[in-house]
Design a protein around this motif. Sequence first.
Motif, PDB file in Angstrom:
ATOM      1  N   PRO A  34      31.067 -13.225 196.655  1.00 37.53           N
ATOM      2  CA  PRO A  34      31.682 -11.981 197.015  1.00 37.53           C
ATOM      3  C   PRO A  34      30.807 -12.018 198.569  1.00 37.53           C
ATOM      4  O   PRO A  34      29.792 -12.451 198.352  1.00 37.53           O
ATOM      5  N   ASN A  35      31.853 -10.731 198.746  1.00 35.10           N
ATOM      6  CA  ASN A  35      31.274 -10.847 200.340  1.00 35.10           C
ATOM      7  C   ASN A  35      31.279  -9.559 200.489  1.00 35.10           C
ATOM      8  O   ASN A  35      32.822  -8.544 200.618  1.00 35.10           O
ATOM      9  N   PRO A  36      31.052  -8.549 201.752  1.00 33.50           N
ATOM     10  CA  PRO A  36      31.077  -7.274 201.829  1.00 33.50           C
ATOM     11  C   PRO A  36      32.084  -7.277 202.684  1.00 33.50           C
ATOM     12  O   PRO A  36      32.599  -6.045 202.922  1.00 33.50           O
ATOM     13  N   LYS A  37      32.403  -7.950 203.810  1.00 32.11           N
ATOM     14  CA  LYS A  37      33.230  -7.578 205.063  1.00 32.11           C
ATOM     15  C   LYS A  37      34.999  -7.857 204.133  1.00 32.11           C
ATOM     16  O   LYS A  37      35.548  -8.227 204.172  1.00 32.11           O
ATOM     17  N   ALA A  38      35.116  -9.083 202.718  1.00 28.35           N
ATOM     18  CA  ALA A  38      35.887  -8.503 202.000  1.00 28.35           C
ATOM     19  C   ALA A  38      36.463  -7.931 200.892  1.00 28.35           C
ATOM     20  O   ALA A  38      36.923  -7.514 200.371  1.00 28.35           O
ATOM     21  N   GLY A  39      35.321  -6.691 200.643  1.00 27.08           N
ATOM     22  CA  GLY A  39      35.047  -5.479 200.208  1.00 27.08           C
ATOM     23  C   GLY A  39      35.010  -6.540 198.953  1.00 27.08           C
ATOM     24  O   GLY A  39      35.496  -5.659 197.989  1.00 27.08           O
ATOM     25  N   THR A  40      34.319  -7.320 198.215  1.00 26.88           N
ATOM     26  CA  THR A  40      33.840  -7.765 197.202  1.00 26.88           C
ATOM     27  C   THR A  40      32.727  -7.346 196.811  1.00 26.88           C
ATOM     28  O   THR A  40      32.145  -7.980 195.438  1.00 26.88           O
ATOM     29  N   VAL A  41      31.749  -6.981 197.918  1.00 21.91           N
ATOM     30  CA  VAL A  41      30.818  -7.047 197.401  1.00 21.91           C
ATOM     31  C   VAL A  41      30.244  -5.240 197.798  1.00 21.91           C
ATOM     32  O   VAL A  41      30.021  -4.061 198.698  1.00 21.91           O
ATOM     33  N   THR A  42      30.761  -4.321 196.866  1.00 24.14           N
ATOM     34  CA  THR A  42      30.913  -3.275 196.124  1.00 24.14           C
ATOM     35  C   THR A  42      30.408  -2.235 195.647  1.00 24.14           C
ATOM     36  O   THR A  42      30.670  -2.634 194.458  1.00 24.14           O
ATOM     37  N   MET A  43      29.584  -0.698 195.880  1.00 25.37           N
ATOM     38  CA  MET A  43      29.597   0.162 194.111  1.00 25.37           C
ATOM     39  C   MET A  43      30.728   0.246 194.003  1.00 25.37           C
ATOM     40  O   MET A  43      30.830   0.610 192.484  1.00 25.37           O
ATOM     41  N   ASP A  44      31.540   0.498 194.345  1.00 21.66           N
ATOM     42  CA  ASP A  44      32.983   0.834 193.651  1.00 21.66           C
ATOM     43  C   ASP A  44      34.017  -0.208 193.720  1.00 21.66           C
ATOM     44  O   ASP A  44      34.995  -0.559 194.349  1.00 21.66           O
ATOM     45  N   VAL A  45      33.596  -0.505 192.181  1.00 22.90           N
ATOM     46  CA  VAL A  45      34.242  -1.471 191.286  1.00 22.90           C
ATOM     47  C   VAL A  45      35.785  -0.962 191.517  1.00 22.90           C
ATOM     48  O   VAL A  45      37.106  -2.102 191.206  1.00 22.90           O
ATOM     49  N   THR A  46      35.935   0.121 191.389  1.00 23.80           N
ATOM     50  CA  THR A  46      37.207   0.833 191.098  1.00 23.80           C
ATOM     51  C   THR A  46      38.350  -0.028 192.062  1.00 23.80           C
ATOM     52  O   THR A  46      39.153  -0.458 191.436  1.00 23.80           O
ATOM     53  N   LYS A  47      37.488   0.615 193.347  1.00 24.02           N
ATOM     54  CA  LYS A  47      38.376   0.443 194.305  1.00 24.02           C
ATOM     55  C   LYS A  47      38.752  -0.356 194.952  1.00 24.02           C
ATOM     56  O   LYS A  47      40.137  -1.428 194.847  1.00 24.02           O
ATOM     57  N   ALA A  48      37.846  -1.496 194.731  1.00 22.82           N
ATOM     58  CA  ALA A  48      38.019  -3.481 194.501  1.00 22.82           C
ATOM     59  C   ALA A  48      39.238  -3.887 194.131  1.00 22.82           C
ATOM     60  O   ALA A  48      39.702  -4.193 193.832  1.00 22.82           O
ATOM     61  N   ILE A  49      38.793  -3.407 192.782  1.00 22.31           N
ATOM     62  CA  ILE A  49      39.505  -3.411 191.624  1.00 22.31           C
ATOM     63  C   ILE A  49      40.764  -3.021 191.918  1.00 22.31           C
ATOM     64  O   ILE A  49      41.799  -4.779 191.609  1.00 22.31           O
ATOM     65  N   ASN A  50      41.510  -2.373 192.150  1.00 28.94           N
ATOM     66  CA  ASN A  50      42.912  -1.690 192.558  1.00 28.94           C
ATOM     67  C   ASN A  50      43.150  -2.219 193.492  1.00 28.94           C
ATOM     68  O   ASN A  50      44.622  -2.568 193.454  1.00 28.94           O
ATOM     69  N   ASP A  51      42.696  -2.005 194.266  1.00 27.83           N
ATOM     70  CA  ASP A  51      42.833  -3.063 195.823  1.00 27.83           C
ATOM     71  C   ASP A  51      43.332  -4.364 195.415  1.00 27.83           C
ATOM     72  O   ASP A  51      44.786  -5.315 195.579  1.00 27.83           O
ATOM     73  N   ILE A  52      42.626  -5.857 194.670  1.00 24.89           N
ATOM     74  CA  ILE A  52      43.035  -7.443 193.904  1.00 24.89           C
ATOM     75  C   ILE A  52      43.918  -6.676 193.689  1.00 24.89           C
ATOM     76  O   ILE A  52      45.017  -7.590 193.838  1.00 24.89           O
ATOM     77  N   LYS A  53      44.361  -6.632 192.509  1.00 25.26           N
ATOM     78  CA  LYS A  53      45.425  -6.003 191.405  1.00 25.26           C
ATOM     79  C   LYS A  53      46.681  -5.789 192.036  1.00 25.26           C
ATOM     80  O   LYS A  53      48.255  -6.371 192.469  1.00 25.26           O
ATOM     81  N   ALA A  54      46.657  -4.723 193.535  1.00 19.12           N
ATOM     82  CA  ALA A  54      47.272  -4.267 194.435  1.00 19.12           C
ATOM     83  C   ALA A  54      48.054  -6.078 194.799  1.00 19.12           C
ATOM     84  O   ALA A  54      49.620  -5.478 195.804  1.00 19.12           O
ATOM     85  N   GLY A  55      47.191  -6.860 195.534  1.00 20.77           N
ATOM     86  CA  GLY A  55      47.863  -7.525 196.251  1.00 20.77           C
ATOM     87  C   GLY A  55      47.408  -7.667 198.025  1.00 20.77           C
ATOM     88  O   GLY A  55      47.118  -8.046 198.443  1.00 20.77           O
ATOM     89  N   LYS A  56      45.786  -7.462 197.182  1.00 19.19           N
ATOM     90  CA  LYS A  56      44.710  -7.853 198.407  1.00 19.19           C
ATOM     91  C   LYS A  56      44.380  -9.470 198.400  1.00 19.19           C
ATOM     92  O   LYS A  56      44.401 -10.065 197.843  1.00 19.19           O
ATOM     93  N   ILE A  57      44.793  -9.446 200.366  1.00 17.38           N
ATOM     94  CA  ILE A  57      44.281 -10.835 199.860  1.00 17.38           C
ATOM     95  C   ILE A  57      43.098 -10.682 201.434  1.00 17.38           C
ATOM     96  O   ILE A  57      42.803  -9.942 202.034  1.00 17.38           O
TER      97      ILE A  57
END
Length: 230
Positions: free
Chosen positions: A138-161
Motif C-alpha cells: 500500500p502507498n499513500p500516493k496510490a491512495g491505498t493508505v487511507t482512512m477512507d477505505v470505502t472510497k479506496a475500495i469503490n475506486d479500485i472496483k470501478a477500475g482504478k489503476i
Amino acid sequence: MKHGKKYGEAAKLVDRATQYDPAEAIGLVKKTATAKFDETVEVHIRTGCDGRHAEQQIRGAVVLPNGTGKTVKVLVFAKGAKLDEAQAAGADFVGGDELIPKIQNEGWLDFDVVVATPDMMGVVGRLGKVLGPKGLMPNPKAGTVTMDVTKAINDIKAGKIEYRLDKSNIIHVPVGKASFSEEALAENYKALMDAIMKAKPSALKGQYLKSITLATTMGPGVKVSTAKYC
C-alpha cells in the motif's frame, strides 16, 4: 523470440516505422487481437526520467472511466470500525495481524490490491519483502493508505489503476480489454495520459515521453504518436 503464424499475420497490419494517432492505434490493436481469450490492452510508456533520483520518480493512480474489464480482489488491513466499513464497502478480504503468517508462511496471495489504514502500516510493513517485489505494498500516493477505505475500495472496483516507473524508466499499465469498444478504450487511454502528463516531474530536463506503445497480451506493439505531449 519466435512468434506463431497468427502473430505474423497480425504484425503485417502494423507499420513499425509509423507513429499512429491514438484512435488509429486503438483500431489496429483491436484488429491484431487474435487470441482465443479476451486479451488485455496495455500501454507501455518509455520516459526520459531517471528513477534513481527521487525527484524524478513517477507514481500515482487514476480511475479509468470504463474500468479495466478485470474483476479485482481487494485485501484491506484495518481494525475496529474500519474493519466493518471495509466489509460493507465490498472488500474481498479484511483483517489485521492474523493475516501476516498466512501471507508470509503459507504464501497466500489471492488478491490484486492491498489497502491499509495508516495505523496498520506498522503491521503491513512486516510484509515488505513479500508484497514489495510484487508491487502490492500500500502507498499513500496510490491512495491505498487511507482512512477512507470505502472510497479506496469503490475506486479500485470501478477500475482504478496504479502507474509507476519500472527499473528501465518505463510505465506499463492496462487500459481495458480487446473486447471493449474503440470509444471506451480511447476514453481510458485519454484518462491515463492526462494523469501521466500531470505527474511530470518538475526536476526533469529534456524530453518527458520518449515513446508510447499500445499492445494486446499476445499481439504486436503499435507505436502511438507522442507529438501531442511534447
